[in-house]
Design a protein around this motif. Sequence first.
Motif, short mmCIF file in Angstrom:
data_model
loop_
_atom_site.label_atom_id
_atom_site.label_comp_id
_atom_site.label_asym_id
_atom_site.label_seq_id
_atom_site.Cartn_x
_atom_site.Cartn_y
_atom_site.Cartn_z
N ASP A 124 4.26 26.64 -4.04
CA ASP A 124 5.44 26.49 -3.75
C ASP A 124 6.35 27.59 -4.21
OD1 ASP A 124 5.25 25.90 -6.60
OD2 ASP A 124 6.18 24.24 -6.55
N THR A 125 5.86 28.19 -5.44
CA THR A 125 6.45 29.46 -5.68
C THR A 125 6.40 30.46 -4.61
OG1 THR A 125 5.67 28.80 -7.93
CG2 THR A 125 6.73 31.22 -7.53
N ALA A 126 5.42 30.73 -4.10
CA ALA A 126 4.89 31.91 -3.23
C ALA A 126 5.70 31.30 -1.87
CB ALA A 126 3.34 31.82 -2.79
N LEU A 167 18.28 28.25 -9.09
CA LEU A 167 18.26 27.22 -10.11
C LEU A 167 16.58 26.76 -10.37
CD1 LEU A 167 20.09 25.03 -11.43
CD2 LEU A 167 20.04 23.78 -9.09
N CYS A 168 16.61 26.21 -11.45
CA CYS A 168 15.12 25.79 -11.76
C CYS A 168 14.20 26.97 -11.87
CB CYS A 168 14.60 24.80 -11.20
SG CYS A 168 15.64 23.39 -11.12
N THR A 169 14.65 27.96 -12.45
CA THR A 169 14.09 29.49 -12.40
C THR A 169 12.62 29.40 -12.77
OG1 THR A 169 14.52 31.64 -12.72
CG2 THR A 169 14.96 30.46 -14.59
N ALA A 223 10.52 33.97 -10.97
CA ALA A 223 9.86 34.50 -9.89
C ALA A 223 10.80 34.66 -8.84
CB ALA A 223 8.58 33.89 -9.44
N GLN A 224 11.62 33.58 -8.60
CA GLN A 224 12.47 33.72 -7.19
C GLN A 224 13.58 34.59 -7.87
OE1 GLN A 224 11.01 32.34 -5.11
NE2 GLN A 224 9.94 30.67 -6.07
N ALA A 225 14.18 34.43 -8.69
CA ALA A 225 15.12 35.26 -9.45
C ALA A 225 14.79 36.96 -9.12
CB ALA A 225 15.74 35.08 -10.86
N VAL A 251 18.92 29.97 -13.80
CA VAL A 251 19.45 28.61 -14.64
C VAL A 251 18.07 27.72 -14.82
CG1 VAL A 251 20.56 26.43 -14.86
CG2 VAL A 251 21.68 28.65 -13.70
N ASP A 252 17.88 27.27 -15.98
CA ASP A 252 16.74 26.47 -16.28
C ASP A 252 17.02 25.55 -17.43
OD1 ASP A 252 13.30 26.49 -15.21
OD2 ASP A 252 13.90 25.39 -17.13
N LEU A 253 16.59 24.48 -17.71
CA LEU A 253 16.88 23.76 -18.85
C LEU A 253 15.75 24.29 -20.17
CD1 LEU A 253 16.66 20.05 -17.59
CD2 LEU A 253 18.57 21.12 -18.59
N ALA A 307 16.09 27.16 -4.80
CA ALA A 307 15.73 26.24 -5.94
C ALA A 307 14.14 25.73 -5.44
CB ALA A 307 16.64 24.94 -6.01
N ASN A 308 13.55 25.85 -6.65
CA ASN A 308 12.11 25.01 -6.51
C ASN A 308 12.09 24.06 -7.52
OD1 ASN A 308 9.35 24.35 -6.32
ND2 ASN A 308 8.69 26.11 -6.92
N PRO A 309 12.91 22.83 -7.32
CA PRO A 309 13.03 21.98 -8.41
C PRO A 309 11.82 21.00 -8.63
CG PRO A 309 13.81 20.97 -6.42
CD PRO A 309 13.29 22.55 -6.15
C1 LIG Z 1 8.67 23.57 -10.31
S1 LIG Z 1 9.37 24.70 -11.42
C2 LIG Z 1 9.75 26.22 -10.62
C3 LIG Z 1 9.70 27.37 -11.29
C4 LIG Z 1 10.00 28.63 -10.52
N1 LIG Z 1 11.45 28.51 -9.84
C5 LIG Z 1 8.88 28.90 -9.42
O1 LIG Z 1 9.44 28.84 -8.20
O2 LIG Z 1 7.79 28.90 -9.71
C6 LIG Z 1 10.80 23.83 -12.04
C7 LIG Z 1 11.65 24.27 -12.91
O3 LIG Z 1 12.61 23.74 -13.28
C8 LIG Z 1 13.11 23.39 -14.48
N2 LIG Z 1 13.93 22.11 -14.58
C9 LIG Z 1 13.69 20.92 -14.56
N3 LIG Z 1 14.64 20.00 -14.33
C10 LIG Z 1 15.91 20.69 -14.21
C11 LIG Z 1 17.17 20.64 -14.42
N4 LIG Z 1 17.68 19.30 -14.11
N5 LIG Z 1 17.94 21.72 -14.32
C12 LIG Z 1 17.52 23.06 -14.44
N6 LIG Z 1 16.03 23.32 -14.45
C13 LIG Z 1 15.20 22.15 -14.56
C14 LIG Z 1 11.72 23.14 -15.18
O4 LIG Z 1 11.94 23.52 -16.78
C15 LIG Z 1 10.93 24.33 -14.51
O5 LIG Z 1 11.09 25.47 -15.00
#
Ligand SMILES: C[S@@+](CC[C@H](N)C(=O)[O-])C[C@H]1O[C@@H](n2cnc3c(N)ncnc32)[C@H](O)[C@@H]1O
Length: 234
Positions: free
Chosen positions: A36-38, A58-60, A64-66, A80-82, A122-124
């Motif tokens: 999904d990242t790629a 968002l959900c960085t 990688a996406q940033a 942004v990430d939690l 976003a990759n949430p």
């Molecule tokens: C599927 S990973 C994606 C990581 C990266 N963007 C990628 O493409 O490989 C989802 C990321 O979202 C973060 N996350 C989960 N819930 C979140 C929220 N409500 N707000 C912000 N970040 C969140 C997780 O800590 C995790 O790093």
Amino acid sequence: MTTSAEPVRPGPLAARPVPPAPWMLRLPGVYRPQEDTALLAAAIADLAIPDGARALDLCTGTGAQAITLARRGARTVLAVDLSRRALVSARLNALLRQLAVRPCRGDLTTALREGPFDVVVANPPYVPAPRAAVRSTRGWDAGPDGRAVLDPLCTAAGALLRPGGTMLIVQSTLSDVDKSAEMLTAQGMQTSVVRRVRIPFGPVLSGRTAFLESAGLIAPGQRWEELVVLRAVR
Ligand SMILES: C[S@@+](CC[C@H](N)C(=O)[O-])C[C@H]1O[C@@H](n2cnc3c(N)ncnc32)[C@H](O)[C@@H]1O
């Protein structure tokens, strides 16, 4: 490509192979870049990023996406990430590449405070899960329908974007791509599928096939999902 007026039907296998996920430095527990990242990074690479653009990842995770956004010429990139560990990883990955990325601990509310943006990616977390996410599964688990993060994100899309701005979201067909497209279209956005790929279940989904079958999210015996990148233009 599918327009917003049509349901997002299962598509053929991607004509273009997805490039391998980028190598990223990663503290323990931070999401490992994968298909999904790629797929999302490939969609960002296809995007025309306007001069001086303000971008949000968002959900960085590892950033990688940033990093892709910064490489593509965004003037500012907010990541942004939690997870604190994710933000440390993102900071180090950007520093290693001498790219300007601003890590920020938070969630959608934080992003809304910092917006609006010209580009949002976003990759949430989007994996349907029988139980609520805990710290160790927060990178992917997203409630029984996989939409715990997707629903608020799609609802907020109009507020996150400047007029003319673009959002890219990657998710699985297991977490209802049509619903995302409908939510974005309902805000007057032009929505389309720009990338998709079919992949076999990895270890997480392989471990919950009984739940997915009983929830009606997969057909009996189905052991694949499609990853889809949705583009929405405000
Ligand atoms: C599927 S990973 C994606 C990581 C990266 N963007 C990628 O493409 O490989 C989802 C990321 O979202 C973060 N996350 C989960 N819930 C979140 C929220 N409500 N707000 C912000 N970040 C969140 C997780 O800590 C995790 O790093």
